[in-house]
Motif scaffolding. Structure first.
Motif, PDB file in Angstrom:
ATOM      1  N   LEU A  15       0.611  -3.289   6.578  1.00 12.74           N
ATOM      2  CA  LEU A  15       1.899  -2.687   6.218  1.00 12.74           C
ATOM      3  C   LEU A  15       1.842  -1.956   4.881  1.00 12.74           C
ATOM      4  O   LEU A  15       2.734  -1.200   4.545  1.00 12.74           O
ATOM      5  CB  LEU A  15       2.989  -3.779   6.138  1.00 12.74           C
ATOM      6  N   ASP A  16       0.784  -2.233   4.098  1.00 17.57           N
ATOM      7  CA  ASP A  16       0.680  -1.614   2.767  1.00 17.57           C
ATOM      8  C   ASP A  16       0.486  -0.098   2.864  1.00 17.57           C
ATOM      9  O   ASP A  16      -0.136   0.407   3.770  1.00 17.57           O
ATOM     10  CB  ASP A  16      -0.499  -2.212   1.990  1.00 17.57           C
ATOM     11  N   ARG A  17       1.046   0.586   1.899  1.00 19.71           N
ATOM     12  CA  ARG A  17       0.834   2.027   1.784  1.00 19.71           C
ATOM     13  C   ARG A  17       0.521   2.327   0.322  1.00 19.71           C
ATOM     14  O   ARG A  17       1.144   1.769  -0.574  1.00 19.71           O
ATOM     15  CB  ARG A  17       2.080   2.796   2.217  1.00 19.71           C
ATOM     16  N   HIS A  18      -0.444   3.241   0.108  1.00 22.01           N
ATOM     17  CA  HIS A  18      -0.915   3.473  -1.253  1.00 22.01           C
ATOM     18  C   HIS A  18       0.155   4.048  -2.175  1.00 22.01           C
ATOM     19  O   HIS A  18       0.118   3.879  -3.369  1.00 22.01           O
ATOM     20  CB  HIS A  18      -2.155   4.376  -1.240  1.00 22.01           C
ATOM     21  N   HIS A  19       1.155   4.760  -1.589  1.00 26.33           N
ATOM     22  CA  HIS A  19       2.153   5.376  -2.460  1.00 26.33           C
ATOM     23  C   HIS A  19       3.319   4.449  -2.783  1.00 26.33           C
ATOM     24  O   HIS A  19       4.266   4.848  -3.434  1.00 26.33           O
ATOM     25  CB  HIS A  19       2.671   6.687  -1.856  1.00 26.33           C
ATOM     26  N   LEU A  20       3.257   3.203  -2.297  1.00 30.60           N
ATOM     27  CA  LEU A  20       4.303   2.241  -2.648  1.00 30.60           C
ATOM     28  C   LEU A  20       3.864   1.464  -3.884  1.00 30.60           C
ATOM     29  O   LEU A  20       2.672   1.196  -4.064  1.00 30.60           O
ATOM     30  CB  LEU A  20       4.533   1.252  -1.504  1.00 30.60           C
ATOM     31  N   ASN A  21       4.823   1.083  -4.726  1.00 30.74           N
ATOM     32  CA  ASN A  21       4.450   0.233  -5.851  1.00 30.74           C
ATOM     33  C   ASN A  21       4.308  -1.216  -5.378  1.00 30.74           C
ATOM     34  O   ASN A  21       4.609  -1.535  -4.216  1.00 30.74           O
ATOM     35  CB  ASN A  21       5.436   0.405  -7.025  1.00 30.74           C
ATOM     36  N   GLY A  22       3.868  -2.099  -6.286  1.00 36.76           N
ATOM     37  CA  GLY A  22       3.589  -3.484  -5.894  1.00 36.76           C
ATOM     38  C   GLY A  22       4.787  -4.179  -5.274  1.00 36.76           C
ATOM     39  O   GLY A  22       4.669  -4.853  -4.244  1.00 36.76           O
ATOM     40  N   GLY A  23       5.944  -4.008  -5.908  1.00 39.62           N
ATOM     41  CA  GLY A  23       7.160  -4.648  -5.404  1.00 39.62           C
ATOM     42  C   GLY A  23       7.520  -4.130  -4.025  1.00 39.62           C
ATOM     43  O   GLY A  23       7.957  -4.895  -3.154  1.00 39.62           O
ATOM     44  N   GLN A  24       7.309  -2.841  -3.797  1.00 33.20           N
ATOM     45  CA  GLN A  24       7.655  -2.251  -2.504  1.00 33.20           C
ATOM     46  C   GLN A  24       6.717  -2.721  -1.400  1.00 33.20           C
ATOM     47  O   GLN A  24       7.145  -2.926  -0.262  1.00 33.20           O
ATOM     48  CB  GLN A  24       7.657  -0.728  -2.618  1.00 33.20           C
ATOM     49  N   TRP A  27       8.134   4.564   2.928  1.00 33.11           N
ATOM     50  CA  TRP A  27       6.895   4.024   3.482  1.00 33.11           C
ATOM     51  C   TRP A  27       6.100   5.126   4.204  1.00 33.11           C
ATOM     52  O   TRP A  27       4.883   5.155   4.181  1.00 33.11           O
ATOM     53  CB  TRP A  27       7.250   2.891   4.462  1.00 33.11           C
ATOM     54  N   ARG A  28       6.843   6.050   4.833  1.00 28.87           N
ATOM     55  CA  ARG A  28       6.194   7.159   5.537  1.00 28.87           C
ATOM     56  C   ARG A  28       5.752   8.272   4.591  1.00 28.87           C
ATOM     57  O   ARG A  28       5.231   9.295   5.034  1.00 28.87           O
ATOM     58  CB  ARG A  28       7.164   7.758   6.565  1.00 28.87           C
ATOM     59  N   GLY A  29       6.072   8.113   3.273  1.00 31.66           N
ATOM     60  CA  GLY A  29       5.685   9.133   2.308  1.00 31.66           C
ATOM     61  C   GLY A  29       6.859   9.987   1.872  1.00 31.66           C
ATOM     62  O   GLY A  29       6.693  11.161   1.568  1.00 31.66           O
ATOM     63  N   ASN A  30       8.051   9.356   1.841  1.00 27.65           N
ATOM     64  CA  ASN A  30       9.276  10.037   1.420  1.00 27.65           C
ATOM     65  C   ASN A  30       9.523  11.313   2.235  1.00 27.65           C
ATOM     66  O   ASN A  30       9.689  12.396   1.691  1.00 27.65           O
ATOM     67  CB  ASN A  30       9.211  10.364  -0.073  1.00 27.65           C
ATOM     68  N   VAL A  31       9.537  11.117   3.529  1.00 23.00           N
ATOM     69  CA  VAL A  31       9.684  12.271   4.425  1.00 23.00           C
ATOM     70  C   VAL A  31      11.152  12.562   4.728  1.00 23.00           C
ATOM     71  O   VAL A  31      12.039  11.769   4.417  1.00 23.00           O
ATOM     72  CB  VAL A  31       8.932  12.038   5.761  1.00 23.00           C
ATOM     73  N   TRP A  32      11.374  13.679   5.363  1.00 24.26           N
ATOM     74  CA  TRP A  32      12.712  14.135   5.724  1.00 24.26           C
ATOM     75  C   TRP A  32      13.384  13.167   6.704  1.00 24.26           C
ATOM     76  O   TRP A  32      12.807  12.792   7.721  1.00 24.26           O
ATOM     77  CB  TRP A  32      12.596  15.521   6.360  1.00 24.26           C
TER      78      TRP A  32
END
Lengths: 504, 117
Positions: A18-27, A383-388
Motif C-alpha cells: 500500500l506504500d507509495r513513495h510520494h506519501l509522507n510517513g504518517g500518510q 495515493w494515486r499521485g494527486n491526480v484529477w
C-alpha cells in the motif's frame, strides 16, 4: 508449514504494497488504517445482513452463529472501523499540519499491527468461542458482556495503550513542530478519547451504577469526543477540498466545541431515564436533548452561507459529495430521528425498540461513515499521485456516484423500515400491552413488524452492494489518470481569492 | 415528574417532534437564503416556517403534557430556534468579513491594472 515469522512477514509485505513513495510517513501509516477500516466496514455489513436474515428466518445459522453473536460483531465492527478511519485521517494530516515528521512513527506502526492483531483475535473468539461461564476468566478472555463494548478486558487495555501511543504521536509531533487551533483541539480531545474509555473498564454488581458509567463510554465517546474529532478532520479537509481559510474553519471548530459542551455532554441524561437514576435526569436529559439539534440547524445556515460564497468549487468531487451526504445524514439521523423519541414522555415507549435501531443506523452513517468515506477519497487522490478527481472523470465517475446512491438509498431504506417496526413495537408491545412478555411476542408477530423486517433485509442487500461498489471504486479511481489535481491552497493569513495551483 | 403521552396522541407526538426539527431547519435555510440573496419574499416564507415550528412546539407541549418546569423547555425551544439561525448568520458574516473585504479590494484594483492611466 507456515510459521509465525513467515506469516508476519507476509502480512507486512501485503500492507507494504500500500506504500507509495510520494506519501509522507504518517500518510503511509494512514493508508494501512484505511485499508483495515474498509475490510471492517464490509464485515460490519456482512454480519448485519446475517442478523437481518435471522429476523426474517429465525432458524438461519441457529446454534452456529446466533443473532446475539452476529449483532455483537456487526456493532463492534462498526465502532472499530470508524475508529480506524479517524486514526488514519489524523495520521494522514499530522505531518502537514505540524510541519515536521511524526515523533514516534515506529511506535505508531507497532501500535497498528498490535491493534489489528487484537481485533482479529477478538473477532475469532467472538465467533468460535462465543460465550463462557459468568466469571473473571470469561470477562478477561472471551467477552466482557457490556453491550457495544463487549471486547474482553485484555483487549480494553490494549485499546487504551494504542490510544496513548496515538496521543503521544499527535501531542509530541505538534510540540516538536507547530501548534494550530486544529491541533490544540485535537490533542485535548484525544485525552478525553482515551480517558473516557476507561469509564467502561471497571465492574459494579449494582446494575444502575454499572450502566451509569457504561453510558459515559457510549454517549460521551459518540456525542462528544467523536464529534470533536470529526470536527478537526472536517476542518482540515475543508481547507484542502474547497480552499476554506484556516481562520474560518478554526473559528467554527471552537464554536462547535462550545455547542457540544452546551448540549451534547448533558444530553447524556436521555440515557439515564430508565436505569434507576434520580428523577432530575428526566429534566436534564429532556432539556439538553431538545437543545442538541440546535447545532445541526446552525450547520444548515453555515452550509447555505458557504455554498453561496464558495459555489461548491472543489478539488475532489467524490469527497465533496460525501461531505454533502454527511450534512443531510447528520441532520436527519441525529436531529430529526433523535428528537422524535428523545423526550421521556415518549421515550418511555420507544426506548430499546427498533426505533432506537432506526435512529442508530441513520445517525452513525450520516455523522461518521460519510466523513470517513470522504476522507478515503481524499487519501485515494493523493495515493494515486494527486491526480484529477474533478467533474469529468474518465468513466464519468459512475462507480462513485452509484455507490453513493446505493449506500444512501440502502441506509435510508433500512432506517424507514426500522422506523415502521419501531413504531409498531412501541405501540403494541409497550403502550397497548404494557411491556409484558406476551406483548413482546404480539409485537414481533404483527404483520407490520414482519414486513418491515423483510424490507430492512432488502435495503441491507442494497447497502452491501453499494459498499462493494465503493470498495471497487476506491481501489481503481484515479488509476491511469494523467491530469493533475486542481489544488485550492488554504491560506494562513488573509489574502485574495484562493490560489489555484497545479500539483507537482 | 412526567406524564406519558396518551395512546391516541402517539402519532401526533412523533409528528410534532419531527416537525419541530424540519420546520426549524426550513426556517434556518430560508432565513439564510433571504439574507444572502436580499429577497424579502423568501424572508416571509422563513417566518411562515417559524410559525409552523411554533405550532409544532405547542402541539408537542400539549401531547407530551408539558407542565411546570417543562414549560421552560417550550420557551427555550421557541427562543432557541428563533435566535440560532440569526446568531449563526451573524457569525458567518463576521468570520467571512475579511474575505469579502479582500475580494472587494481585489475587484476594485483589478480594472486599474488592466487599464493603466
Amino acid at each position: 508449514m507456515l510459521n509465525i515469522a513467515a506469516l508476519s512477514g507476509k502480512i507486512q509485505e501485503a500492507f507494504g504494497a500500500l506504500d507509495r513513495h510520494h506519501l509522507n510517513g504518517g500518510q503511509r501509516l494512514a493508508v494501512k488504517y484505511f485499508a483495515v477500516a474498509m475490510i471492517l466496514f464490509l464485515a460490519q455489513l456482512l454480519f448485519g445482513l446475517l442478523a437481518a436474515i435471522q429476523f426474517v428466518w429465525p432458524g438461519f445459522l441457529f446454534d452456529l452463529v446466533d443473532f446475539s453473536v452476529n449483532r455483537m460483531v456487526h456493532i463492534n465492527a462498526m465502532v472499530v472501523w470508524m475508529l480506524y478511519g479517524f486514526i488514519g485521517s489524523v495520521y494522514w494530516f499530522l505531518e502537514e499540519e505540524s510541519g515536521t515528521e511524526i515523533v514516534g512513527l515506529k511506535w505508531g506502526e507497532i501500535a497498528f499491527y498490535v491493534l489489528t492483531g487484537a481485533v482479529v483475535i477478538v473477532v475469532l473468539v467472538y465467533l468460535l468461542i462465543q460465550t463462557g461461564p459468568g466469571n473473571d476468566a470469561t470477562r478477561w478472555l472471551v467477552n466482557e458482556g457490556r453491550e457495544y463494548i463487549e471486547a474482553p478486558r485484555w483487549a480494553d487495555i490494549g485499546i487504551v495503550t494504542v490510544m496513548l501511543v496515538f496521543f503521544y504521536n499527535v501531542a509530541g509531533t505538534f510540540a516538536k513542530g507547530r501548534w494550530s487551533g486544529i491541533s490544540g483541539v485535537l490533542t485535548l480531545d484525544l485525552v478525553a478519547l482515551a480517558g473516557l474509555y476507561m469509564a467502561g473498564m471497571f465492574y459494579s454488581t449494582n446494575v444502575t451504577v454499572d450502566q451509569y458509567w457504561w453510558w459515559w463510554v457510549i454517549h460521551l465517546w459518540v456525542e462528544a469526543t467523536w464529534e470533536v474529532l470529526v470536527g478537526c478532520i472536517m476542518a482540515w479537509s475543508l481547507m484542502k477540498l474547497i480552499g476554506a481559510r484556516r481562520r474560518i474553519v478554526q473559528t467554527w471548530l471552537y464554536i462547535e466545541v462550545a455547542l457540544m459542551f452546551g448540549s451534547g455532554i448533558l444530553g447524556l441524561g436521555h440515557h439515564y431515564f430508565w436505569i434507576g437514576t434520580p428523577d432530575y435526569w428526566f429534566t436534564i436529559g429532556g432539556f439538553f436533548s431538545a437543545l442538541e439539534p440546535v447545532p445541526l440547524v446552525a450547520m444548515v445556515v453555515h452550509s447555505i452561507y458557504d455554498a453561496g460564497v464558495h459555489r461548491f468549487r472543489s478539488t475532489n468531487h467524490p469527497a465533496l459529495g460525501w461531505i454533502i451526504a454527511h450534512t443531510f445524514g447528520n441532520f436527519l439521523g441525529a436531529g430529526v430521528w433523535g428528537f422524535m423519541h428523545t423526550l421521556p414522555q415518549i421515550n418511555l415507549y420507544t426506548h430499546g425498540t427498533q426505533w432506537s435501531a432506526s435512529h442508530g443506523h441513520l445517525s452513525f452513517f450520516g455523522a461518521y461513515a460519510t466523513i470517513n468515506i470522504a476522507f478515503f477519497y481524499l487519501a485515494a487522490q493523493r495515493w494515486r499521485g494527486n491526480v484529477w478527481m474533478g467533474g469529468d472523470l474518465k468513466d464519468n465517475g459512475w462507480k462513485w456516484k452509484w455507490s453513493m446512491i446505493l449506500l444512501n438509498l440502502g441506509v435510508m431504506g433500512m432506517t424507514v423500515a426500522l422506523l415502521i417496526a419501531g413504531y409498531e413495537q412501541s405501540f403494541i408491545e409497550r403502550a397497548v400491552e404494557g411491556s409484558t412478555w406476551g406483548g413482546y411476542f404480539a409485537a414481533q408477530n404483527q404483520p407490520w413488524f414482519v414486513q418491515a423486517m423483510l424490507w430492512r433485509l432488502v435495503f441491507g442487500v442494497v447497502t452491501l452492494a453499494g459498499a462493494l461498489l465503493l470498495t471497487w471504486d476506491l481501489l481503481t479511481i484515479g488509476a491511469g489518470e494523467t491530469r493533475l489535481a486542481l489544488v485550492l491552497e488554504p491560506e494562513e493569513e488573509l489574502a485574495a481569492e484562493p490560489t489555484v495551483a497545479v500539483a507537482k | 415528574m412526567i406524564r406519558p403521552v396518551e395512546l391516541h396522541d402517539f402519532l401526533l407526538s412523533f409528528f410534532a417532534s419531527a416537525s419541530i426539527i424540519v420546520s426549524g431547519a426550513c426556517y434556518a435555510l430560508l432565513f439564510a437564503w433571504a439574507r444572502l440573496a436580499g429577497r424579502r419574499a423568501v424572508l416571509a416564507w422563513a417566518y411562515a416556517a417559524y410559525a409552523l415550528l411554533a405550532a409544532s412546539v405547542w402541539l408537542l407541549a400539549e401531547t407530551a403534557h408539558f407542565e411546570g418546569y417543562w414549560r421552560v423547555l417550550t420557551g427555550a425551544m421557541l427562543a432557541g430556534y428563533f435566535v440560532a439561525p440569526r446568531a449563526v448568520f451573524r457569525l458567518c458574516s463576521a468570520t467571512h468579513a475579511a474575505e469579502h473585504d479582500e475580494q472587494t479590494r481585489s475587484a476594485i484594483s483589478r480594472p486599474s491594472q488592466e487599464n493603466p492611466p
